[in-house]
Design a protein around this motif. Structure first.
Motif, PDB file in Angstrom:
ATOM      1  N   SER A 179      10.863  -4.737   4.564  1.00  0.00           N
ATOM      2  CA  SER A 179       9.929  -5.083   3.490  1.00  0.00           C
ATOM      3  C   SER A 179      10.451  -4.664   2.120  1.00  0.00           C
ATOM      4  N   HIS A 180      10.783  -5.658   1.293  1.00  0.00           N
ATOM      5  CA  HIS A 180      11.098  -5.356  -0.103  1.00  0.00           C
ATOM      6  C   HIS A 180       9.860  -5.656  -0.959  1.00  0.00           C
ATOM      7  N   LEU A 181       8.775  -4.975  -0.619  1.00  0.00           N
ATOM      8  CA  LEU A 181       7.494  -5.188  -1.303  1.00  0.00           C
ATOM      9  C   LEU A 181       6.977  -3.943  -2.013  1.00  0.00           C
ATOM     10  N   GLY A 182       7.464  -2.772  -1.626  1.00  0.00           N
ATOM     11  CA  GLY A 182       6.965  -1.546  -2.228  1.00  0.00           C
ATOM     12  C   GLY A 182       5.996  -0.809  -1.323  1.00  0.00           C
ATOM     13  N   ILE A 183       5.861   0.478  -1.565  1.00  0.00           N
ATOM     14  CA  ILE A 183       5.137   1.371  -0.659  1.00  0.00           C
ATOM     15  C   ILE A 183       3.659   1.014  -0.525  1.00  0.00           C
ATOM     16  N   ASP A 184       2.996   0.619  -1.616  1.00  0.00           N
ATOM     17  CA  ASP A 184       1.566   0.307  -1.517  1.00  0.00           C
ATOM     18  C   ASP A 184       1.333  -0.913  -0.635  1.00  0.00           C
ATOM     19  N   ASN A 185       2.166  -1.924  -0.789  1.00  0.00           N
ATOM     20  CA  ASN A 185       2.050  -3.102   0.062  1.00  0.00           C
ATOM     21  C   ASN A 185       2.384  -2.771   1.511  1.00  0.00           C
ATOM     22  N   ASP A 186       3.369  -1.892   1.716  1.00  0.00           N
ATOM     23  CA  ASP A 186       3.720  -1.502   3.083  1.00  0.00           C
ATOM     24  C   ASP A 186       2.544  -0.824   3.779  1.00  0.00           C
ATOM     25  N   LYS A 187       1.832   0.025   3.050  1.00  0.00           N
ATOM     26  CA  LYS A 187       0.648   0.677   3.626  1.00  0.00           C
ATOM     27  C   LYS A 187      -0.431  -0.350   3.983  1.00  0.00           C
ATOM     28  N   LYS A 188      -0.610  -1.315   3.114  1.00  0.00           N
ATOM     29  CA  LYS A 188      -1.602  -2.359   3.367  1.00  0.00           C
ATOM     30  C   LYS A 188      -1.222  -3.180   4.596  1.00  0.00           C
ATOM     31  N   ILE A 189       0.070  -3.508   4.709  1.00  0.00           N
ATOM     32  CA  ILE A 189       0.543  -4.283   5.861  1.00  0.00           C
ATOM     33  C   ILE A 189       0.338  -3.497   7.150  1.00  0.00           C
ATOM     34  N   ALA A 190       0.648  -2.193   7.111  1.00  0.00           N
ATOM     35  CA  ALA A 190       0.477  -1.359   8.306  1.00  0.00           C
ATOM     36  C   ALA A 190      -0.983  -1.315   8.751  1.00  0.00           C
ATOM     37  N   ALA A 191      -1.878  -1.275   7.781  1.00  0.00           N
ATOM     38  CA  ALA A 191      -3.304  -1.238   8.112  1.00  0.00           C
ATOM     39  C   ALA A 191      -3.810  -2.589   8.612  1.00  0.00           C
ATOM     40  N   THR A 192      -3.167  -3.659   8.164  1.00  0.00           N
ATOM     41  CA  THR A 192      -3.617  -5.011   8.503  1.00  0.00           C
ATOM     42  C   THR A 192      -3.034  -5.507   9.818  1.00  0.00           C
ATOM     43  N   PHE A 193      -1.789  -5.109  10.095  1.00  0.00           N
ATOM     44  CA  PHE A 193      -1.085  -5.630  11.267  1.00  0.00           C
ATOM     45  C   PHE A 193      -0.609  -4.469  12.146  1.00  0.00           C
ATOM     46  N   PRO A 194      -1.496  -3.923  12.960  1.00  0.00           N
ATOM     47  CA  PRO A 194      -1.128  -2.764  13.781  1.00  0.00           C
ATOM     48  C   PRO A 194      -0.050  -3.082  14.818  1.00  0.00           C
ATOM     49  N   GLU A 195       0.213  -4.364  15.078  1.00  0.00           N
ATOM     50  CA  GLU A 195       1.251  -4.708  16.043  1.00  0.00           C
ATOM     51  C   GLU A 195       2.660  -4.448  15.516  1.00  0.00           C
ATOM     52  N   ILE A 196       2.783  -4.189  14.215  1.00  0.00           N
ATOM     53  CA  ILE A 196       4.087  -3.825  13.656  1.00  0.00           C
ATOM     54  C   ILE A 196       4.332  -2.341  13.932  1.00  0.00           C
ATOM     55  N   ASP A 197       5.402  -2.058  14.616  1.00  0.00           N
ATOM     56  CA  ASP A 197       5.715  -0.670  14.980  1.00  0.00           C
ATOM     57  C   ASP A 197       6.353   0.101  13.833  1.00  0.00           C
ATOM     58  N   LEU A 198       7.179  -0.591  13.038  1.00  0.00           N
ATOM     59  CA  LEU A 198       8.007   0.097  12.053  1.00  0.00           C
ATOM     60  C   LEU A 198       8.168  -0.784  10.828  1.00  0.00           C
ATOM     61  N   ILE A 199       7.900  -0.232   9.650  1.00  0.00           N
ATOM     62  CA  ILE A 199       8.148  -0.927   8.383  1.00  0.00           C
ATOM     63  C   ILE A 199       9.197  -0.134   7.614  1.00  0.00           C
ATOM     64  N   ILE A 200      10.348  -0.733   7.430  1.00  0.00           N
ATOM     65  CA  ILE A 200      11.413  -0.103   6.645  1.00  0.00           C
ATOM     66  C   ILE A 200      11.368  -0.740   5.264  1.00  0.00           C
ATOM     67  N   GLY A 201      11.107   0.071   4.238  1.00  0.00           N
ATOM     68  CA  GLY A 201      10.747  -0.481   2.937  1.00  0.00           C
ATOM     69  C   GLY A 201      11.715  -0.184   1.812  1.00  0.00           C
ATOM     70  N   GLY A 202      11.474  -0.882   0.714  1.00  0.00           N
ATOM     71  CA  GLY A 202      12.241  -0.699  -0.517  1.00  0.00           C
ATOM     72  C   GLY A 202      11.431  -1.208  -1.691  1.00  0.00           C
ATOM     73  N   HIS A 203      12.098  -1.463  -2.802  1.00  0.00           N
ATOM     74  CA  HIS A 203      11.555  -2.026  -4.042  1.00  0.00           C
ATOM     75  C   HIS A 203      10.974  -0.958  -4.951  1.00  0.00           C
ATOM     76  N   THR A 204      10.154  -0.054  -4.425  1.00  0.00           N
ATOM     77  CA  THR A 204       9.583   1.000  -5.263  1.00  0.00           C
ATOM     78  C   THR A 204      10.371   2.304  -5.158  1.00  0.00           C
ATOM     79  N   HIS A 205      11.519   2.262  -4.481  1.00  0.00           N
ATOM     80  CA  HIS A 205      12.445   3.400  -4.426  1.00  0.00           C
ATOM     81  C   HIS A 205      11.779   4.651  -3.848  1.00  0.00           C
ATOM     82  N   HIS A 206      10.856   4.468  -2.943  1.00  0.00           N
ATOM     83  CA  HIS A 206      10.139   5.614  -2.384  1.00  0.00           C
ATOM     84  C   HIS A 206      11.023   6.387  -1.404  1.00  0.00           C
ATOM     85  N   VAL A 207      10.819   7.681  -1.397  1.00  0.00           N
ATOM     86  CA  VAL A 207      11.568   8.591  -0.534  1.00  0.00           C
ATOM     87  C   VAL A 207      10.598   9.178   0.484  1.00  0.00           C
TER      88      VAL A 207
END
Length: 456
Positions: A179-207
């Motif tokens: 996901s090159h969408l950023g951490i806030d979107n990644d959290k939203k996706i995780a809450a919306t689609f529990p069937e996703i096991d792992l979201i590896i993210g970028g865009h907002t440079h979060h650590v």
């Protein structure tokens, strides 16, 4: 079948290659190690591996970056906005033709609504033990800019749902989203689609040193510039997956032999490709962040002339270097204006334009330190104007020599960063904002100087 899967990931390297030899050596070593043990290993990049501030990326139009990813043995990447919207359509379409890795990007289509051959919306990898790993890639939603460049986009969450529906009957043992969408979107996706096991993210440079759990979905992110390499261990057993994430600090890894020289060689190779002479100038042109200068004025004029707007302003901090008497090369202009910033035109009423112009006179602006929005400088710098004259602290304003009329409509040319809402709210909400793509500011400066001072 029970199995441990090893995932290494990078994101938002932005062509910062000072760590790259060390990163490549680490990834190559880990990949060989796991393969020797007959363990499944994946290498993923989450986008913005490229950035045209670096001469290698500029000189090769990203092909040099693809060669580096090939050399390191990446499994798959998704694209970031720096891959997607800083290259013209033809260059992006050709960019990954020589890639030895998969490019997973579900929400990008060609202008006709079809996918290009190099675009995979998802992919299923089979592990050493026969487990099925589903991978979806998604990139930042810059719909209007992509459309101007000849692409189409779908909304990220809509596309994720579409791809999950396709994959739900494929008996996937672990579902991963790049996901090159950023951490806030990644959290939203995780809450919306529990069937996703792992979201590896970028865009907002979060650590995320040990990842972050949102319900049962693990989020991962490895910062920026190659400061970290992400590692995730996934254990699959009895139809369930257990995920553990950590980060490896690149500066803590053993130094790679001749790493400084190798990084320097990448820079010099790019520089060698940017030697075409653009113009021959008869006197030096000095950049000055805190006072108006001829060089800044020329850029401001170029933006207005290119866009055919009524007037223009820019900030002097855009120009990072000066120009010496004599030959001006593409490299010189690249160093002076390394930003992936495009010109844009906004339609404003005279009252709105007047309010913005008065704001630009605030003495705070020249010293504001600035990051983001494609800006590659240090400070904002003073504002410089073309066909705008401000007198008596804004009490009297002329546009092209005529007093401003509050109810009249005007077109203002400036840089796209002022349309994003951070600095002048009026510009963010302006009517009929038009972006001029794919030209960067350095392209307009080249056009201006070439017209004024043809090379001998």
């Amino acid at each position: 079948m029970k199995e441990t899967i090893h995932i290494y990931h990078t994101n938002d390297i932005h062509s910062y290659f000072h760590h790259w030899p060390r990163i490549r050596c680490f990834l190559e070593t880990k990949k060989r190690h796991h393969q020797a043990l007959k363990e499944t290993v994946f290498l993923f990049d989450i986008g913005d591996f490229m950035d045209r501030w670096h001469p290698l990326t500029e000189g090769t139009l990203g092909k040099g970056n693809v060669a580096l990813l090939n050399e390191a043995g990446y499994t798959a990447v998704t694209i970031g906005n720096n891959e997607g919207i800083t290259f013209p359509h033809e260059q992006l379409d050709q960019l990954y033709r020589g890639a030895s890795f998969d490019v997973i990007v579900a929400n990008l289509y060609d202008g006709n609504g079809e996918r290009r051959a190099w675009m995979l919306p998802h992919y299923i990898y089979e592990t050493m033990n026969g487990n099925q790993i589903g991978l979806i890639g998604i990139t930042a939603y810059y719909k209007e800019i992509y459309e101007q460049l000849g692409w189409q986009m779908t909304k990220p969450l809509d596309e994720i749902e579409r791809q999950l529906n396709i994959l739900k009957n494929r008996q996937v043992d672990c579902m991963i989203l790049l996901s090159h969408l950023g951490i806030d979107n990644d959290k939203k996706i995780a809450a919306t689609f529990p069937e996703i096991d792992l979201i590896i993210g970028g865009h907002t440079h979060h650590v995320l040193p040990n990842g972050q759990l949102v319900n049962k979905t693990l989020l991962a992110g490895a910062g920026q510039f190659g400061d970290y390499i992400g590692y995730i261990k996934v254990t699959i057993a009895e139809g369930k997956s257990k995920k553990e994430a950590t980060l490896i600090k690149t500066s803590d890894l053993p130094a790679y032999m001749n790493e400084t020289e190798e990084a320097a060689a990448l820079y010099e190779h790019g520089k060698s490709l940017l030697q075409p002479v653009i113009a021959q100038i008869p006197f030096p042109l000095q950049a000055d962040w805190y006072h108006p200068s001829l060089l800044t004025q020329l850029l401001c004029e170029a933006i207005r002339e290119w866009t055919q707007a009524d007037c223009a302003f820019i900030h002097a901090g855009l120009l990072l270097t000066s120009l010496k008497t004599g030959e001006v090369t593409a490299y010189d202009l690249h160093q002076m204006l390394p930003h992936p910033i495009n010109p844009c035109v906004m339609e404003l009423t005279g009252a709105e334009l007047k309010e913005v112009l008065i704001e630009t006179m605030d003495s705070k602006w020249p010293y504001i330190r600035l990051k983001g929005y494609g800006f590659r400088g240090k400070v904002m710098g003073c504002f410089v104007y073309d066909r705008i004259e401000i007198k008596e602290s804004g009490a009297i304003i002329f546009i092209n020599g005529v007093p401003i009329e509050e109810k009249r409509s005007y077109t203002l040319a400036t840089t796209d960063m002022f349309s994003f809402g951070m600095f002048f709210p009026i510009l963010h909400h302006a009517e009929n904002t038009r972006y001029f793509l794919p030209e960067f500011l350095r392209d307009l400066m080249a056009w201006k100087l070439k017209n004024m001072y043809e090379p001998s």
